[in-house]
Design an enzyme around this catalytic site. Structure first.
Site, PDB file in Angstrom:
ATOM      1  CG  HIS A 141      -6.882  -3.852   1.747  1.00 21.31           C
ATOM      2  ND1 HIS A 141      -5.997  -3.979   2.797  1.00 21.31           N
ATOM      3  CD2 HIS A 141      -7.245  -2.532   1.739  1.00 21.31           C
ATOM      4  CE1 HIS A 141      -5.832  -2.807   3.384  1.00 21.31           C
ATOM      5  NE2 HIS A 141      -6.584  -1.920   2.772  1.00 21.31           N
TER       6      HIS A 141
ATOM      7  CD  GLU B  85      -7.038   3.175  -1.252  1.00 19.14           C
ATOM      8  OE1 GLU B  85      -8.154   3.231  -0.703  1.00 19.14           O
ATOM      9  OE2 GLU B  85      -6.101   2.481  -0.809  1.00 19.14           O
TER      10      GLU B  85
ATOM     11  CG  HIS C  15      -1.879   1.109  -3.051  1.00 16.53           C
ATOM     12  ND1 HIS C  15      -1.583   2.300  -2.438  1.00 16.53           N
ATOM     13  CD2 HIS C  15      -3.021   0.652  -2.459  1.00 16.53           C
ATOM     14  CE1 HIS C  15      -2.497   2.562  -1.520  1.00 16.53           C
ATOM     15  NE2 HIS C  15      -3.370   1.577  -1.502  1.00 16.53           N
TER      16      HIS C  15
ATOM     17  CG  ASP D 185      -6.676  -1.015  -1.495  1.00 20.08           C
ATOM     18  OD1 ASP D 185      -5.443  -1.051  -1.344  1.00 20.08           O
ATOM     19  OD2 ASP D 185      -7.424  -0.265  -0.824  1.00 20.08           O
TER      20      ASP D 185
ATOM     21  CG  HIS E 177      -1.864  -1.172   1.249  1.00 13.16           C
ATOM     22  ND1 HIS E 177      -3.106  -1.157   0.656  1.00 13.16           N
ATOM     23  CD2 HIS E 177      -1.722  -2.414   1.782  1.00 13.16           C
ATOM     24  CE1 HIS E 177      -3.696  -2.328   0.828  1.00 13.16           C
ATOM     25  NE2 HIS E 177      -2.872  -3.101   1.515  1.00 13.16           N
TER      26      HIS E 177
ATOM     27  CG  HIS F  81     -11.859  -0.007   1.807  1.00  8.94           C
ATOM     28  ND1 HIS F  81     -11.644   1.215   2.402  1.00  8.94           N
ATOM     29  CD2 HIS F  81     -10.736  -0.281   1.087  1.00  8.94           C
ATOM     30  CE1 HIS F  81     -10.437   1.654   2.063  1.00  8.94           C
ATOM     31  NE2 HIS F  81      -9.870   0.773   1.271  1.00  8.94           N
TER      32      HIS F  81
END
Length: 208
Positions: free
Chosen positions: A58, A171, A52, A54, A48, A159
């Site tokens: 995660h 992100e 990156h 996700d 992270h 999320h």
């Protein structure tokens, strides 16, 4: 040649990390000319760190690892939307000026200048904004913030929207020099078959 924008945050020992996460470190295993014919290094970092993607792993116990994800959401037409100084949440009305003929990828710029240290007051998405983007056919959302959720969120509602709606996410994008508008996004994650995220080299390319 079409213009390129590198929207990847530089990764180095001073890169911002979530408190308690593993920062970037590098050590040399071999150095020219004393240790052989090449320089060799080993790196340690959380996936992270920096820009990156996700993976569902995660934020969901039975979510897929990043190396198992389809690549199509990470490459193709996208729109960059500016919502600087919008407050703690990106609400639907903050995006309203740029929603006509929306492509399937949306990147949101929240900073005038990307932070050089962890920002505990980062701007998050409102969960309803992500729901409505999914309803509009969006496959991937991105942010120059370190998270789609508030930094101190325990429940991570955004999320969970990503997980439920099958959205992919980028992100820590670097959007300081990118005007609002439409581009081609290229931001492929590594094929890490057991990881909960992957660094990406994210690039925007002009459409003409």
């Amino acid at each position: 040649m079409r213009q390129l924008w590198d929207i990847s945050a530089p990764v180095h020992p001073g890169s911002p990390v979530y408190p308690g996460d593993v920062a970037y470190t590098q050590r040399w295993c071999a150095r020219l000319p004393d240790d052989g014919p090449v320089n060799l290094s080993a790196i340690t970092l959380s996936p992270h760190v920096g820009t990156h993607a996700d993976a569902p792993l995660h934020y969901a116990v039975d979510g897929a690892a990043v190396g198992l994800l389809a690549l199509e959401p990470f490459i193709g037409p996208c729109r960059v939307i500016h919502v600087m100084a919008c407050g703690p949440f990106i609400e639907w009305q903050h995006l309203a000026h740029a929603l006509v003929d929306l492509p399937p990828r949306v990147l949101v710029r929240t900073y005038h200048q990307a932070p050089t240290q962890w920002d505990a007051c980062l701007t998050a998405f409102a969960p309803d904004t992500l729901e409505r983007l999914a309803d509009a056919g969006v496959l991937l959302v991105g942010t120059d913030s370190a998270s789609v959720d508030l930094a101190d969120s325990a429940l991570l509602p955004c999320h969970q929207v990503l997980w439920r709606r099958g959205l992919r996410v980028l992100e820590n994008l670097l959007l300081d020099a990118v005007p609002e508008g439409d581009y081609e996004l290229i931001a492929l994650p590594l094929r890490l078959t057991q990881a909960d995220a992957s660094p990406v080299r994210a690039v925007l390319r002009s459409l003409a």
